[in-house]
Design an enzyme around this catalytic site. Structure first.
Site, PDB file in Angstrom:
ATOM      1  N   ASP A  43       0.849  -1.207   0.000  1.00  0.00           N
ATOM      2  CA  ASP A  43       0.000   0.000   0.000  1.00  0.00           C
ATOM      3  C   ASP A  43       0.882   1.253   0.000  1.00  0.00           C
ATOM      4  O   ASP A  43       0.684   2.162   0.790  1.00  0.00           O
ATOM      5  CB  ASP A  43      -0.939  -0.020   1.219  1.00  0.00           C
ATOM      6  CG  ASP A  43      -2.046   1.022   1.103  1.00  0.00           C
ATOM      7  OD1 ASP A  43      -2.161   1.647   0.025  1.00  0.00           O
ATOM      8  OD2 ASP A  43      -2.792   1.214   2.088  1.00  0.00           O
ATOM      9  N   ARG A  74       0.287   9.089   1.083  1.00  0.00           N
ATOM     10  CA  ARG A  74      -0.423   9.148   2.381  1.00  0.00           C
ATOM     11  C   ARG A  74       0.219   8.205   3.406  1.00  0.00           C
ATOM     12  O   ARG A  74       0.032   8.383   4.612  1.00  0.00           O
ATOM     13  CB  ARG A  74      -1.923   8.818   2.214  1.00  0.00           C
ATOM     14  CG  ARG A  74      -2.160   7.422   1.732  1.00  0.00           C
ATOM     15  CD  ARG A  74      -3.621   7.034   1.527  1.00  0.00           C
ATOM     16  NE  ARG A  74      -3.659   5.725   0.878  1.00  0.00           N
ATOM     17  CZ  ARG A  74      -3.518   5.507  -0.412  1.00  0.00           C
ATOM     18  NH1 ARG A  74      -3.384   6.508  -1.242  1.00  0.00           N
ATOM     19  NH2 ARG A  74      -3.516   4.273  -0.908  1.00  0.00           N
ATOM     20  N   ASN A  75       0.949   7.214   2.924  1.00  0.00           N
ATOM     21  CA  ASN A  75       1.594   6.255   3.824  1.00  0.00           C
ATOM     22  C   ASN A  75       3.091   6.500   4.004  1.00  0.00           C
ATOM     23  O   ASN A  75       3.836   5.595   4.386  1.00  0.00           O
ATOM     24  CB  ASN A  75       1.345   4.823   3.347  1.00  0.00           C
ATOM     25  CG  ASN A  75      -0.077   4.380   3.661  1.00  0.00           C
ATOM     26  OD1 ASN A  75      -0.669   4.871   4.626  1.00  0.00           O
ATOM     27  ND2 ASN A  75      -0.624   3.495   2.850  1.00  0.00           N
ATOM     28  N   ASP A  79       3.925   1.985   7.541  1.00  0.00           N
ATOM     29  CA  ASP A  79       2.845   1.007   7.363  1.00  0.00           C
ATOM     30  C   ASP A  79       3.156  -0.118   6.400  1.00  0.00           C
ATOM     31  O   ASP A  79       2.248  -0.670   5.771  1.00  0.00           O
ATOM     32  CB  ASP A  79       1.558   1.711   6.892  1.00  0.00           C
ATOM     33  CG  ASP A  79       0.967   2.571   7.995  1.00  0.00           C
ATOM     34  OD1 ASP A  79       1.349   2.371   9.159  1.00  0.00           O
ATOM     35  OD2 ASP A  79       0.134   3.447   7.686  1.00  0.00           O
TER      36      ASP A  79
HETATM   37  P1  AMP Z   1      -2.520   6.340   9.538  1.00  0.00           P
HETATM   38  O1  AMP Z   1      -3.480   5.625  10.389  1.00  0.00           O
HETATM   39  O2  AMP Z   1      -1.174   5.658   9.492  1.00  0.00           O
HETATM   40  O3  AMP Z   1      -3.042   6.654   8.182  1.00  0.00           O
HETATM   41  O4  AMP Z   1      -2.217   7.742  10.271  1.00  0.00           O
HETATM   42  C1  AMP Z   1      -3.162   8.781  10.304  1.00  0.00           C
HETATM   43  C2  AMP Z   1      -2.464  10.111  10.430  1.00  0.00           C
HETATM   44  O5  AMP Z   1      -1.765  10.169  11.683  1.00  0.00           O
HETATM   45  C3  AMP Z   1      -1.387  10.357   9.377  1.00  0.00           C
HETATM   46  O6  AMP Z   1      -1.915  10.921   8.208  1.00  0.00           O
HETATM   47  C4  AMP Z   1      -0.443  11.300  10.081  1.00  0.00           C
HETATM   48  O7  AMP Z   1      -0.903  12.624   9.983  1.00  0.00           O
HETATM   49  C5  AMP Z   1      -0.535  10.851  11.539  1.00  0.00           C
HETATM   50  N1  AMP Z   1       0.565   9.910  11.857  1.00  0.00           N
HETATM   51  C6  AMP Z   1       0.572   8.565  11.703  1.00  0.00           C
HETATM   52  N2  AMP Z   1       1.725   8.023  12.119  1.00  0.00           N
HETATM   53  C7  AMP Z   1       2.500   9.051  12.537  1.00  0.00           C
HETATM   54  C8  AMP Z   1       3.839   9.157  13.061  1.00  0.00           C
HETATM   55  N3  AMP Z   1       4.590   8.077  13.212  1.00  0.00           N
HETATM   56  N4  AMP Z   1       4.308  10.379  13.382  1.00  0.00           N
HETATM   57  C9  AMP Z   1       3.540  11.474  13.207  1.00  0.00           C
HETATM   58  N5  AMP Z   1       2.289  11.449  12.711  1.00  0.00           N
HETATM   59  C10 AMP Z   1       1.757  10.265  12.371  1.00  0.00           C
END
Ligand code: AMP
Length: 493
Positions: A353, A357-358, A371
């Site tokens: 994926d 965004r990831n 991820d």
């Molecule tokens: P995700 O569930 O991985 O899509 O994360 C959702 C949102 O959380 C992302 O779009 C980032 O803005 C924030 N985020 C996720 N992981 C991190 C990280 N390790 N450090 C800072 N922000 C994060």
């Protein structure tokens, strides 16, 4: 302190002492001479030689069995059989585990012992770092994109704030110079010379940036992936995604982490927890480090390295104005993602994926892939089946759309789309087209158009990623070389 250091040096004295002939040996950039031991010394070394490493960063031991590191101090390696955590002995005889990426073998140390040396940092990242510091004469030395050469990047406010880049050259005698009039036997000598004399540079060299980021460790301690939630302080919400809310946290009050609180029923938890043990061992500068999981309570928490600027997609959109005119920085972001993916490819690990965004952005404009592999544990059909509404259709190659056949080559296709996202500063691929229309186009061999202002050479690389036949797509290893050579050709190093 000075006495302590010299004591440590004595205890851990290197086995190869310099011989009278050593003076004529070639001098390495770091000012050391490569070891050329005599047969007598070789004999001696086979008996007592042990690996001695030098700490590049401070490290505070947290768990029993770990050992603290003091920057620049030396340690004797007792057991390096595990890749990421080595057992070492300090000068006082204390023994414990330390993160192996915090030390460097003494004989290979070269320039890494100096605060001003930033290794593989790109021209663009060195510029943002020095501009952020905003101090006259602030400088770094970095590897030039031409292998084996070094570049000095220097910040000056005269006549306006900007960064100048100078190649460090070598004359026929092997001496280093910035201006031919002032040659020195080693790069550290050259830096010292220019600390006192600008000697043709825009400014005298004054300081190197403080506050450099320290790398993440593979797990929070040796052999640790289960994290006690009591030791996590949960702070503000960072965002939310497929699996639920992500919050910033502090582990044991000091280490910044991101905590993903997994919505119940969204993933096959037991399988993931098993996999997490493997994932904590994947370690690369361009991968978001998985520190561990809190798996004893529900919801389970996934604890990772914290990335202060959040998702790459939002970062691109937020900074479109300044980024759009800086193709060098955009290319550098792509190269960083490619390096992280080349590491996964080398370890036969498929992301499944990959998309802007990831990926996440940290300090000094570092970009890291997040991820990886998580998609395998998602329980939602809408996400896992290619007909589902949440399936990343726009990042999928024909063989995934037709047969759900994932491979490093399907990651390559997605990487091409990610490059397109980067060079459009976060536009949605295929605009408003519905998933079904995208599938139809991809099956017909139609591809995304060249982003406005994107160099032809860069677009040619995206097109290679979108070859309909997976085998015809390059590997990440090859792609990385091609991108670096495009960067060299298009930009002044
Ligand atoms: P995700 O569930 O991985 O899509 O994360 C959702 C949102 O959380 C992302 O779009 C980032 O803005 C924030 N985020 C996720 N992981 C991190 C990280 N390790 N450090 C800072 N922000 C994060």
């Amino acid at each position: 302190m000075g006495l302590m250091r010299s004591l440590k040096r004595n205890i851990l004295a290197p086995v190869f002492v310099s011989t009278p002939g050593a003076q004529s040996s070639p001098i390495m950039p770091g000012g050391t001479t490569p070891g050329t031991p005599s047969s007598k010394q070789k004999e001696k070394s086979s008996v007592i030689r042990s690996k001695v490493v030098v700490a590049l960063y401070n490290y505070k031991a947290i768990e029993p069995g770990d050992l603290s590191l003091e920057k620049n101090a030396e340690y004797e390696v007792i057991d390096d059989s595990q890749e990421h955590w080595w057992k070492v002995r300090d000068a006082q005889g204390n023994i414990g585990f330390i993160p192996s990426n915090y030390v460097k073998e003494k004989e290979l140390l070269g320039l890494q012992q100096y605060d001003w040396y930033v290794n593989d940092m790109s021209r663009q990242r060195s510029e943002s770092l020095l501009k952020q510091e905003d101090k006259e004469g602030c400088f770094v030395v970095r590897n030039s994109s031409t292998k084996g050469l070094y570049t000095l990047s220097l910040y000056t406010k005269n006549p306006h704030p900007h960064v100048k880049h100078y190649h460090i050259k070598q004359n026929s005698k092997g001496e280093y110079y910035l201006s031919e009039k002032h040659c020195c036997a080693s790069i550290p000598d050259l830096i010292n010379y220019h600390r006192h004399n600008s000697g043709g540079l825009a400014s005298r060299l004054k300081a190197s940036p403080c506050d450099r980021s320290v790398p993440a460790t593979a797990g929070l301690s040796h052999d640790k992936w289960e994290i006690d939630p009591q030791e996590l302080m949960l702070l503000e919400e960072l965002g939310s995604g497929q699996f639920g809310v992500v919050r910033r946290g502090k582990w044991r009050g000091s280490i910044d982490v991101a905590v993903k609180m997994m919505k119940e029923g969204t993933m096959s938890e037991d399988d993931f927890i098993e996999e997490a043990k493997v994932m904590t061992k994947l370690q690369h500068t361009n991968l978001v480090q998985l520190y561990g999981v809190c798996s004893k309570n529900r919801p389970i928490f996934i604890v990772t390295e914290y990335m202060r600027h959040g998702s790459l997609l939002n970062y691109l959109r937020r900074h479109e104005q300044s980024l759009v005119s800086n193709q060098g920085l955009l290319l550098d972001m792509c190269i960083q993602v490619c390096k992280g993916m080349a590491y996964l490819e080398r370890h036969n690990y498929i992301h499944r994926d990959l998309a802007a965004r990831n990926c996440l952005v940290g300090s000094e404009n570092t970009v890291k892939v997040a991820d990886f592999g998580l998609a395998r544990y998602v329980l939602d059909d809408q996400y896992t089946s290619s007909g589902g509404s949440k399936f990343p259709i726009k990042w999928a190659p024909p063989e995934v759309l037709n047969y759900t056949r994932f491979s490093s080559k399907s990651d390559i296709w997605a990487y091409g789309v990610l490059m397109w996202e980067v060079f459009t500063c976060g536009k949605m691929p295929y605009g408003r087209l519905k998933n079904a229309e995208v599938v139809e186009r991809v099956q017909k061999g139609l591809i995304l158009e060249r982003p406005k202002n994107c160099y032809k050479e860069v677009y040619d690389i995206m097109r290679k990623c979108w070859s309909p036949v997976p085998e015809n797509r390059p590997s990440f290893r090859v792609l990385k070389e091609q991108l670096i050579s495009v960067a060299q050709g298009l930009l002044v190093d």
